[in-house]
Write an enzyme that holds these catalytic residues in place. Structure first.
Site, PDB file in Angstrom:
ATOM      1  N   GLU A   1     -48.697   2.763 -11.914  1.00  0.00           N
ATOM      2  CA  GLU A   1     -48.328   3.849 -10.989  1.00  0.00           C
ATOM      3  C   GLU A   1     -49.552   4.747 -10.920  1.00  0.00           C
ATOM      4  OE1 GLU A   1     -45.693   3.814  -9.360  1.00  0.00           O
ATOM      5  OE2 GLU A   1     -44.321   2.569 -10.517  1.00  0.00           O
TER       6      GLU A   1
ATOM      7  N   CYS B   1     -48.168  13.020  -8.526  1.00  0.00           N
ATOM      8  CA  CYS B   1     -48.819  12.021  -7.672  1.00  0.00           C
ATOM      9  C   CYS B   1     -48.100  11.855  -6.345  1.00  0.00           C
ATOM     10  CB  CYS B   1     -48.962  10.697  -8.409  1.00  0.00           C
ATOM     11  SG  CYS B   1     -47.461  10.222  -9.243  1.00  0.00           S
TER      12      CYS B   1
END
Ligand code: ADP
Length: 512
Positions: A283, A317
């Site tokens: 990720e 993010c």
């Protein structure tokens, strides 16, 4: 004070410029003693390493604790312990694993206030958000305790009458889990919940800035009855990280790596894991576009922008990173967003109830945002709000207009409270700018035009898309990106698959 421990009790200097009066007071981290662990957790034991490293409150710079600085030797011990534990954990029934994960969830819920305090003090996040993170974090234990019992294989119609085709799902083995500081608890449980539910065992290396939340999870794992060696934590300093990372990504006993962090670090880990062909979930960074079309409900768009940009001071993010607003609503959106920023954002220590904007994780992070602002201004952007770096790692929430695609802030991830707003005229133009990125994690847009909603949702090159919604994360849904934002998906019914192999078993010799 016998059952509770107070580690920090120092004053922030009254001379700090640019901070509100509320900052000029004492901040103390006060949590139940068993949750304040400072040793590594290997094979069910709390262990010291030869040295320690400091954990700092990013708001004040004060030392919160000194934590065991594990090296490659401790990492190897943890991998060995996880490998040994895997031999029995994979035999534990899914129902039993489910019960244990559920107990872990219950304990996290019981201790949510203390766990939230740990997050606020080591990562700077406002307490309300930390409580939100603990609830989100615990929800992965709850979700995967349920998913543990739904790992179904298949029996497939065979082309031959004397054979049966069975597809079995089996745990991959030991998983190395490397996590970032911006969600010190949830980035661990999103991976560990899935791994343990599948029957894997894990070694977690938390970020050097935030090991206390990881170690508190280990304490609760032990209390929940998770067997020794199933969940291991090796905290370490920035200096020891490459050596520890090397063990976790190259040891032949490790079957899988799962990482959340920067794209640059993800590539280093993938390269290391390639030699032994480990499975990998990544990720990585995002660069989320937030598009407001002329047809949008502007009040809703402003609400979504505030939520998706300023959570954790812009340090997630999936935070919106580039705001693209259509000409017809450009001025109106800027005006209302500026007013919402004035009304809703309060800078301060995360433990103050009115704080919405804590510090950035360190001075380097604030410097990066400052540089993006200077670059944008030097190329013609206008500062409508904020623009200044405050003391230490505090940064003023900043609104920039007249931003163009050439500026640094539209080319790279910010990870801070900066809203750069570009103007566009057509849908095609907006999509071209939004997709001109080598990463694609989240994207958001606001529109009331149904045909446009379908077109844009399909065309955006991202793994997560918010339509008229700024906050999307939930254990029921997938989390993950396309392009260089990563590999694999976490959460949802798919998250557990990352920790499972499919074995084809051909049962032959069956006389028709
Ligand atoms: P940041 O720059 O925000 O710290 P990183 O991607 O470097 O983001 O960090 C995310 C996690 O990756 C942290 O736990 C960090 O310690 C870890 N990390 C960084 N470099 C390495 C490495 N070479 N090996 C293993 N882990 C690493």
């Amino acid at each position: 004070m016998s059952l509770r421990t107070s580690l920090l009790l120092r004053q922030v200097s009254a001379r700090l410029p640019g901070l509100p009066a509320a900052m000029q007071r004492l901040y103390s981290l006060d949590v139940a003693a068993p949750l304040l662990r400072t040793q590594g957790y290997l094979g069910g034991r709390w262990v010291s390493a030869g040295s320690e490293f400091p954990v700092l409150d990013p708001a004040t710079g004060q030392e919160l604790a000194r934590v065991a600085d594990c090296g490659p030797a401790e990492a190897k011990r943890a991998v060995d312990a996880a490998y040994e534990a895997f031999q029995s954990w994979k035999q534990v029934t899914a129902k039993e694993r489910s019960v244990l994960l559920r107990k872990w969830f219950d304990l996290m819920t019981l201790h949510k206030d203390d766990l939230a305090k740990l997050i606020t003090f080591e990562c700077g996040k406002p307490l309300r958000e930390s409580l939100g993170e603990i609830s989100y974090s615990a929800s992965f234990m709850e979700w995967f305790s349920e998913e543990a019992r739904r790992v179904y294989g298949d029996i497939v119609p065979s082309p031959a009458r004397d054979r049966k085709i069975l597809l079995l799902k089996q745990p991959v083995g030991v998983a190395s889990i490397i996590t970032p500081w911006n969600f010190p608890s949830a980035m661990i449980t999103r991976k560990v919940g899935a791994a343990l539910a599948a029957g894997c065992t894990v070694v977690v290396k938390p970020a050097e800035d935030t090991p206390l939340s990881a170690l508190a999870l280990a304490e609760l794992a032990e209390q929940a009855g998770i067997p020794a060696g199933v969940f291991n934590v090796v905290p370490c300093s920035r200096e020891k990280t490459p050596a520890v990372g090397k063990v976790l990504c190259t040891d032949p006993l490790v079957a899988k790596i799962s990482f959340t962090g920067s794209t640059a670090t993800g590539k280093i880990l993938l390269k290391m894991a390639a030699d032994t062909v480990k499975k990998a979930s990544m990720e990585l960074g995002g660069h989320a576009p937030f598009i407001v079309f002329d047809s949008a409900d502007i009040d809703e768009a402003v609400k979504g922008a505030m939520a998706s940009k300023f959570r954790n001071s812009g340090q997630t993010c999936v935070c919106s990173n580039r705001f693209l607003v259509q000409s017809g609503v450009y001025e109106r959106f800027l005006d209302r967003l500026g007013r919402a920023m004035d009304e809703e954002l309060r800078i301060g220590h995360g433990s103050e109830p009115e704080t919405t904007q804590g510090p950035l994780i360190n001075a380097r992070a604030a410097e990066k945002v400052s540089q993006q602002i200077s670059d944008a201004v030097s190329r013609g952007a206008k500062v409508l709000r904020g623009g200044n770096r405050l003391h230490g790692s505090f940064m003023e929430p900043t609104l920039l207009s007249d931003v163009t695609a050439e500026m640094l802030c539209t080319r790279e991830e910010t990870f801070g409270p900066l809203v750069p707003v570009l103007r566009f005229n057509t849908e095609d133009e907006a999509l071209a700018v939004a997709n001109a990125s080598n990463v694609g994690l989240a994207g958001y847009f606001y529109s009331q035009d149904l045909a446009q909603i379908w077109r844009v949702a399909e065309a955006l090159e991202v793994g997560i898309v918010g339509v008229n919604e700024g906050l999307l994360s939930t254990p029921e849904a997938t989390f993950g990106g396309v392009k260089q934002s990563g590999l694999g998906r976490e959460g949802s019914k798919y998250g557990i698959e990352e920790y499972l192999d499919v074995k084809y078993m051909c049962l032959g010799g069956l006389r028709p």
